[in-house]
Write a protein that holds these residues in place. Structure first.
Motif, short mmCIF file in Angstrom:
data_model
loop_
_atom_site.label_atom_id
_atom_site.label_comp_id
_atom_site.label_asym_id
_atom_site.label_seq_id
_atom_site.Cartn_x
_atom_site.Cartn_y
_atom_site.Cartn_z
N ALA A 124 18.70 13.17 -57.05
CA ALA A 124 18.45 13.69 -55.71
C ALA A 124 17.37 14.76 -55.73
O ALA A 124 16.47 14.77 -54.88
N ARG A 125 17.42 15.65 -56.70
CA ARG A 125 16.42 16.71 -56.79
C ARG A 125 15.03 16.15 -57.06
O ARG A 125 14.04 16.55 -56.44
N GLU A 126 14.95 15.21 -58.02
CA GLU A 126 13.64 14.64 -58.38
C GLU A 126 13.03 13.89 -57.21
O GLU A 126 11.85 14.04 -56.90
N LEU A 127 13.85 13.08 -56.52
CA LEU A 127 13.33 12.30 -55.40
C LEU A 127 12.96 13.21 -54.23
O LEU A 127 11.96 12.97 -53.54
N SER A 128 13.73 14.27 -54.02
CA SER A 128 13.40 15.23 -52.97
C SER A 128 12.04 15.87 -53.22
O SER A 128 11.22 16.00 -52.30
N ARG A 129 11.79 16.27 -54.45
CA ARG A 129 10.49 16.87 -54.78
C ARG A 129 9.37 15.86 -54.60
O ARG A 129 8.30 16.19 -54.08
N ARG A 130 9.60 14.64 -55.05
CA ARG A 130 8.55 13.62 -54.98
C ARG A 130 8.19 13.26 -53.55
O ARG A 130 7.01 13.10 -53.21
N LEU A 131 9.21 13.13 -52.68
CA LEU A 131 8.96 12.69 -51.31
C LEU A 131 8.82 13.85 -50.33
O LEU A 131 8.43 13.63 -49.18
N GLY A 132 9.14 15.05 -50.76
CA GLY A 132 9.00 16.21 -49.88
C GLY A 132 9.98 16.20 -48.73
O GLY A 132 9.64 16.61 -47.61
N CYS A 133 11.21 15.75 -48.99
CA CYS A 133 12.21 15.68 -47.92
C CYS A 133 13.59 16.02 -48.48
O CYS A 133 13.76 16.18 -49.69
N VAL A 134 14.56 16.13 -47.59
CA VAL A 134 15.95 16.33 -48.00
C VAL A 134 16.53 14.98 -48.41
O VAL A 134 16.33 13.98 -47.72
N ILE A 135 17.22 14.95 -49.54
CA ILE A 135 17.91 13.74 -50.00
C ILE A 135 19.42 14.00 -49.94
O ILE A 135 19.91 14.99 -50.46
N ALA A 136 20.13 13.08 -49.28
CA ALA A 136 21.59 13.18 -49.20
C ALA A 136 22.20 11.91 -49.78
O ALA A 136 21.98 10.82 -49.26
N ILE A 137 22.93 12.06 -50.87
CA ILE A 137 23.63 10.93 -51.49
C ILE A 137 25.11 11.07 -51.16
O ILE A 137 25.73 12.09 -51.48
N THR A 138 25.67 10.06 -50.51
CA THR A 138 27.09 10.13 -50.17
C THR A 138 27.89 9.21 -51.09
O THR A 138 27.47 8.12 -51.43
N GLY A 139 29.05 9.70 -51.48
CA GLY A 139 29.94 8.97 -52.37
C GLY A 139 31.19 9.79 -52.59
O GLY A 139 31.59 10.58 -51.72
N LYS A 140 31.82 9.61 -53.73
CA LYS A 140 33.03 10.39 -54.02
C LYS A 140 32.73 11.88 -53.96
O LYS A 140 33.49 12.68 -53.40
N THR A 141 31.61 12.26 -54.58
CA THR A 141 31.05 13.60 -54.43
C THR A 141 29.69 13.45 -53.77
O THR A 141 28.84 12.72 -54.28
N ASP A 142 29.49 14.12 -52.66
CA ASP A 142 28.21 14.04 -51.96
C ASP A 142 27.24 15.05 -52.56
O ASP A 142 27.63 16.17 -52.92
N VAL A 143 25.98 14.64 -52.66
CA VAL A 143 24.94 15.51 -53.21
C VAL A 143 23.84 15.66 -52.17
O VAL A 143 23.30 14.67 -51.68
N ILE A 144 23.50 16.90 -51.83
CA ILE A 144 22.40 17.18 -50.92
C ILE A 144 21.37 18.00 -51.69
O ILE A 144 21.73 19.00 -52.33
#
Length: 268
Positions: free
Chosen positions: A154-174
């Motif tokens: 999530a952190r790497e993709l956020s930096r690359r795309l310049g946006c907020v990344i939200a992964i939802t699952g058992k534990t959500d990562v923003i």
């Protein structure tokens, strides 16, 4: 102010501001997405014809794009509306449903990311891994990938795309750049109803339409769904299952207040 309190404040702003949220979403869940937006206090509009999306998104507080049920006409509409929203500085929340399942779906997601540059991308682990260029398991539009490495992805993709990344699952990562948040709310019953992911994206869109802090908005939208799932499940009696759960889920979101998020939120 910690992130849980920031997210709680977002819920208050949505109910005060009642933002218009323009959706171009899939026909399987469009009614649920409209109703979930109403439940949290926003005003949904589902206009998807290419001839009117530019004008409609001009009036909106945020735009939600969801590729769950693609067709040529709505792809065109998404790109037109997305570019207009971006030009006007309005948040664009993108849900890459089932990306990787077909060439059309993957190509469309890539075009939206490249040409629209979404403000927030909300997806499951498989979808986010595919956007990050990794091999991932997907069956139809459902994730089969495990959650290992989600925070770093999530952190790497956020930096690359310049946006907020939200992964939802058992534990959500923003994640947004160096900022990250983990949310531990939710219930397994959410996976047994159609549209829980789409509705989460709509909630994120509603929050983004009410505040400038898109990281806090994403945390708020994701946390609301998880907390509502827990509350809805706890109200069930013997013999009440998925149908009643869905109804109670809407009730829980309709009554959600900032204090509810602070009390129930498992956010760090």
């Amino acid at each position: 102010m910690d992130i849980a309190r920031q997210a709680a404040a977002v819920i208050g702003r949505v109910r005060e501001k009642k933002p218009l949220i323009h959706h171009l979403t899939n026909y399987v869940t469009v009614n649920d997405c409209a109703n979930i937006a109403l439940a949290i206090g926003a005003s949904p509009v589902m206009a998807d014809d290419p001839a009117e999306v530019e004008e409609m998104v001009s009036h909106a507080g945020a735009l939600v794009l969801n590729i769950g049920t693609l067709n040529t006409r709505t792809i065109e509409s998404m790109l037109i509306a997305g570019k207009k929203a971006a030009a006007l500085g309005k948040p664009v929340v993108f849900d890459p449903v089932g990306v990787g399942a077909t060439t059309l779906r993957t190509h469309t997601a890539q075009r939206i990311i490249q040409e629209v540059r979404p403000s927030v991308i909300r997806g499951n682990m498989s979808e986010i891994k595919i956007l990050a260029g990794m091999n991932a398991g997907i069956r139809g539009v459902d994730s089969t990938a495990d959650e290992q490495g989600g925070e770093a992805i999530a952190r790497e993709l956020s930096r690359r795309l310049g946006c907020v990344i939200a992964i939802t699952g058992k534990t959500d990562v923003i994640a947004q750049g160096d900022k990250r948040c983990l949310i531990h709310n939710g219930h397994l019953m959410l996976t047994g109803i159609t549209g829980s992911g789409c509705m989460t994206t709509s909630l994120v869109g509603c929050c983004c339409g009410a505040v400038d802090d898109l990281f806090a908005a994403a945390v708020a939208g994701v946390a609301v769904m998880g907390i509502a799932g827990e509350i809805a499940q706890k109200t069930l009696k013997t013999g009440e299952e998925q149908g009643t759960f869905r109804m109670r889920l809407f009730d829980a979101i309709s009554t959600m207040q900032p204090d509810t998020l602070i009390h129930y939120g498992k956010i760090n």
